[in-house]
Design a protein around this motif. Structure first.
Motif, PDB file in Angstrom:
ATOM      1  N   VAL A 126       0.849  -1.190   0.000  1.00  0.00           N
ATOM      2  CA  VAL A 126       0.000   0.000   0.000  1.00  0.00           C
ATOM      3  C   VAL A 126       0.887   1.243   0.000  1.00  0.00           C
ATOM      4  N   GLY A 127       0.278   2.386  -0.263  1.00  0.00           N
ATOM      5  CA  GLY A 127       1.035   3.625  -0.257  1.00  0.00           C
ATOM      6  C   GLY A 127       0.256   4.767  -0.880  1.00  0.00           C
ATOM      7  N   SER A 128       0.968   5.798  -1.198  1.00  0.00           N
ATOM      8  CA  SER A 128       0.379   7.043  -1.670  1.00  0.00           C
ATOM      9  C   SER A 128      -0.360   6.879  -2.998  1.00  0.00           C
ATOM     10  N   ARG A 129      -1.432   7.636  -3.165  1.00  0.00           N
ATOM     11  CA  ARG A 129      -2.128   7.685  -4.456  1.00  0.00           C
ATOM     12  C   ARG A 129      -1.384   8.578  -5.453  1.00  0.00           C
ATOM     13  N   LYS A 130      -0.499   9.445  -4.933  1.00  0.00           N
ATOM     14  CA  LYS A 130       0.293  10.322  -5.804  1.00  0.00           C
ATOM     15  C   LYS A 130       1.766  10.159  -5.452  1.00  0.00           C
ATOM     16  N   PRO A 131       2.321   8.985  -5.769  1.00  0.00           N
ATOM     17  CA  PRO A 131       3.698   8.710  -5.373  1.00  0.00           C
ATOM     18  C   PRO A 131       4.720   9.405  -6.270  1.00  0.00           C
ATOM     19  N   ARG A 136       6.853   4.688  -7.093  1.00  0.00           N
ATOM     20  CA  ARG A 136       6.074   3.812  -7.976  1.00  0.00           C
ATOM     21  C   ARG A 136       6.938   2.645  -8.467  1.00  0.00           C
ATOM     22  N   GLN A 137       8.194   2.972  -8.836  1.00  0.00           N
ATOM     23  CA  GLN A 137       9.088   1.928  -9.328  1.00  0.00           C
ATOM     24  C   GLN A 137       9.429   0.921  -8.238  1.00  0.00           C
ATOM     25  N   VAL A 138       9.664   1.408  -7.020  1.00  0.00           N
ATOM     26  CA  VAL A 138       9.984   0.514  -5.898  1.00  0.00           C
ATOM     27  C   VAL A 138       8.816  -0.423  -5.616  1.00  0.00           C
ATOM     28  N   ALA A 139       7.591   0.115  -5.604  1.00  0.00           N
ATOM     29  CA  ALA A 139       6.411  -0.725  -5.369  1.00  0.00           C
ATOM     30  C   ALA A 139       6.298  -1.796  -6.448  1.00  0.00           C
ATOM     31  N   TYR A 140       6.545  -1.408  -7.692  1.00  0.00           N
ATOM     32  CA  TYR A 140       6.485  -2.361  -8.806  1.00  0.00           C
ATOM     33  C   TYR A 140       7.535  -3.452  -8.622  1.00  0.00           C
ATOM     34  N   ASP A 141       8.766  -3.065  -8.294  1.00  0.00           N
ATOM     35  CA  ASP A 141       9.863  -4.031  -8.162  1.00  0.00           C
ATOM     36  C   ASP A 141       9.604  -5.016  -7.022  1.00  0.00           C
ATOM     37  N   PHE A 142       9.149  -4.502  -5.881  1.00  0.00           N
ATOM     38  CA  PHE A 142       8.882  -5.378  -4.738  1.00  0.00           C
ATOM     39  C   PHE A 142       7.743  -6.344  -5.057  1.00  0.00           C
ATOM     40  N   ALA A 143       6.692  -5.830  -5.680  1.00  0.00           N
ATOM     41  CA  ALA A 143       5.545  -6.686  -6.003  1.00  0.00           C
ATOM     42  C   ALA A 143       5.934  -7.757  -7.013  1.00  0.00           C
ATOM     43  N   TYR A 144       6.746  -7.381  -7.997  1.00  0.00           N
ATOM     44  CA  TYR A 144       7.154  -8.353  -9.007  1.00  0.00           C
ATOM     45  C   TYR A 144       7.982  -9.466  -8.367  1.00  0.00           C
ATOM     46  N   GLY A 160      -1.736   5.111  -8.048  1.00  0.00           N
ATOM     47  CA  GLY A 160      -0.439   5.232  -7.408  1.00  0.00           C
ATOM     48  C   GLY A 160       0.195   3.912  -7.052  1.00  0.00           C
ATOM     49  N   ILE A 161       0.547   3.744  -5.774  1.00  0.00           N
ATOM     50  CA  ILE A 161       1.261   2.556  -5.300  1.00  0.00           C
ATOM     51  C   ILE A 161       0.435   1.291  -5.518  1.00  0.00           C
ATOM     52  N   ASP A 162      -0.867   1.344  -5.211  1.00  0.00           N
ATOM     53  CA  ASP A 162      -1.729   0.168  -5.412  1.00  0.00           C
ATOM     54  C   ASP A 162      -1.652  -0.301  -6.865  1.00  0.00           C
ATOM     55  N   GLU A 163      -1.809   0.635  -7.775  1.00  0.00           N
ATOM     56  CA  GLU A 163      -1.806   0.300  -9.194  1.00  0.00           C
ATOM     57  C   GLU A 163      -0.481  -0.335  -9.607  1.00  0.00           C
ATOM     58  N   ALA A 164       0.637   0.258  -9.175  1.00  0.00           N
ATOM     59  CA  ALA A 164       1.959  -0.273  -9.522  1.00  0.00           C
ATOM     60  C   ALA A 164       2.127  -1.699  -9.002  1.00  0.00           C
ATOM     61  N   ALA A 165       1.667  -1.935  -7.773  1.00  0.00           N
ATOM     62  CA  ALA A 165       1.790  -3.272  -7.178  1.00  0.00           C
ATOM     63  C   ALA A 165       0.951  -4.294  -7.937  1.00  0.00           C
ATOM     64  N   HIS A 166      -0.282  -3.918  -8.264  1.00  0.00           N
ATOM     65  CA  HIS A 166      -1.149  -4.826  -9.023  1.00  0.00           C
ATOM     66  C   HIS A 166      -0.550  -5.148 -10.395  1.00  0.00           C
ATOM     67  N   ARG A 167      -0.054  -4.122 -11.096  1.00  0.00           N
ATOM     68  CA  ARG A 167       0.463  -4.340 -12.446  1.00  0.00           C
ATOM     69  C   ARG A 167       1.694  -5.250 -12.430  1.00  0.00           C
ATOM     70  N   HIS A 191      -9.292   2.419 -14.010  1.00  0.00           N
ATOM     71  CA  HIS A 191      -8.703   1.108 -13.741  1.00  0.00           C
ATOM     72  C   HIS A 191      -9.588  -0.052 -14.198  1.00  0.00           C
ATOM     73  N   GLN A 192     -10.554   0.245 -15.046  1.00  0.00           N
ATOM     74  CA  GLN A 192     -11.439  -0.810 -15.535  1.00  0.00           C
ATOM     75  C   GLN A 192     -10.657  -1.895 -16.284  1.00  0.00           C
ATOM     76  N   THR A 193      -9.730  -1.487 -17.124  1.00  0.00           N
ATOM     77  CA  THR A 193      -8.932  -2.464 -17.876  1.00  0.00           C
ATOM     78  C   THR A 193      -8.028  -3.259 -16.946  1.00  0.00           C
ATOM     79  N   LEU A 194      -7.421  -2.582 -15.977  1.00  0.00           N
ATOM     80  CA  LEU A 194      -6.582  -3.271 -14.991  1.00  0.00           C
ATOM     81  C   LEU A 194      -7.394  -4.308 -14.239  1.00  0.00           C
ATOM     82  N   ARG A 195      -8.571  -3.926 -13.830  1.00  0.00           N
ATOM     83  CA  ARG A 195      -9.449  -4.853 -13.119  1.00  0.00           C
ATOM     84  C   ARG A 195      -9.772  -6.082 -13.967  1.00  0.00           C
ATOM     85  N   GLN A 196     -10.094  -5.861 -15.223  1.00  0.00           N
ATOM     86  CA  GLN A 196     -10.403  -6.975 -16.117  1.00  0.00           C
ATOM     87  C   GLN A 196      -9.194  -7.882 -16.317  1.00  0.00           C
TER      88      GLN A 196
END
Length: 388
Positions: A126-131, A136-144, A160-167, A191-196
């Motif tokens: 979790v984290g900021s909506r406006k990171p 954003r890159q750190v969240a992506y790297d950790f989640a991956y 923000g962070i949520d989106e990066a982690a999900h992607r 985020h409709q496409t992300l959700r799908q």
């Protein structure tokens, strides 16, 4: 799309519809009646009054037993059927074990996607909506990294962070989103496409809210308690001092979860919330492997070459499907979680004697589907595959 509900599920949905997501009213009524079916009959209005149920819920109760109220409820059911792949109530075997210990657990979950994902070991990011770009890159790297190691990454589908982690976790088909609206809508709409994509690629979307529930401000902290409760630990990737993710961290601490915070530059406003969490006792991390080490899970990422050399027919396999586990062991396996429970807890939960329970746990251990740590039994992602 759902095609039918059980009678008990219908009663849960009726009461949830009447109390409009009020946990207090729902559990007060549930505890008073032997069955919810009895609680919902028209002659129970005075009993609801004596229980101190809110006047708005009493009014809905009266309307519910008129034609207009029934029409509204039937419309709600049709929306649930069209927007959900599954509905779970807290007495269902498939209801997430992680949520069961909490008194404020959602009595009902509406879901899309792969139900089995909810039973997997999860880490929330979790984290900021406006990171910042770096955050954003750190969240992506950790989640991956963590999803590649077998964890499901749990977050709130926010910007923000949520989106990066999900992607990032989506690349490994290992992500779960908890929504603060009904499943008939997406927030944010971008985020409709992300959700799908999450549903399409092995993930899950869940919500405790009925269809037509808009993105109300007070529902987001409420959503966050589910994010943290489902997870073994919560990573705050980047957060300012007034970030909503600090609420998630506080909820996680109250739930006894491990909280991790990623530090940043001491003069950066983006990281002041993380630094505050570290001062308050959160674990400072600068590499995702540290999360795995601190959680110390006996799962696939801990299977060393030494373990594998003990038996040439042992391979790392995905979490077993029910078909891979002997039928008589399924109830015990489903009762296990990724944190660990002692024999007394399991015996009470399953209502079986200790001797039988020990025997079945030993069978699961031999098959590689359970393990023991310090007197506690937990699931294991390893299974023994016989040679062809």
């Amino acid at each position: 799309m759902l095609h039918s509900f059980s009678a008990v599920q219908l009663d849960y949905i009726r009461l949830w519809f009447l109390v409009q997501h009020s946990l207090t009213s729902f559990y007060k009524i549930q505890q008073h009646y032997p069955t919810l079916q009895h609680a919902l009959t028209a002659d129970q209005y005075s009993t609801w009054q004596k229980l101190g149920i809110h006047k708005n819920h009493l009014q809905r109760f009266q309307e519910f037993h008129r034609d207009t109220g029934q029409q509204q409820f039937q419309h709600c059911l049709k929306q649930i059927e069209s927007s959900c792949d599954f509905v779970l109530i807290d007495c269902d075997p498939a209801y997430p074990q992680q949520l069961r210990p909490y008194t404020n657990k959602p009595p009902i979950l509406f879901g899309q996607g792969h139900l089995q994902a909810l039973m997997q070991p999860q880490i929330a990011i979790v984290g900021s909506r406006k990171p910042s770009t770096q955050g954003r890159q750190v969240a992506y790297d950790f989640a991956y990294y963590l999803s590649e190691q077998g964890f499901y990454i749990n977050s709130g589908l926010a910007q923000g962070i949520d989106e990066a982690a999900h992607r990032a976790a989506l690349q490994n088909h290992h992500t779960i989103a908890v929504m603060a609206t009904g499943l008939d809508q997406t927030y944010p709409s971008s985020h409709q496409t992300l959700r799908q994509d999450i549903v399409r690629h092995g993930g899950t979307i869940i919500s405790e809210f009925l269809p037509n529930t808009p993105p109300l401000q007070h529902n987001f902290p409420r959503r966050n308690r589910i994010v943290s409760a489902l997870s073994l630990g919560v990573i705050v990737a980047e957060a300012a001092l007034k970030s909503g993710s600090l609420i998630t961290a506080q909820l996680a601490a109250e739930q006894g979860k491990t909280i991790f915070a990623i530090p940043g530059h001491i003069y950066s406003e983006h990281h002041q919330g993380c630094h505050q969490l570290i001062r308050e006792g959160a674990i400072l991390i600068d590499h995702p492997q540290q999360v795995i080490e601190d959680l110390a899970l006996a799962t696939q990422w801990q299977a060393t070459e030494a373990k594998q050399s003990l038996s040439s027919d042992v391979e790392l396999v995905p979490t077993p499907s029910p078909a891979e586990i002997p039928e008589h062991l399924l109830p015990v396996y489903r009762a296990l979680d990724w944190v660990g429970q002692d024999l007394d807890q399991l015996s009470i939960q399953l209502n079986i004697d200790t001797a039988t329970l020990i025997s079945q746990l030993m069978e699961l251990e031999l098959l590689g589907f359970a393990t023991q740590q310090a007197g506690h039994y937990l699931r294991c992602r390893m299974g023994k595959l016989g040679s062809e």
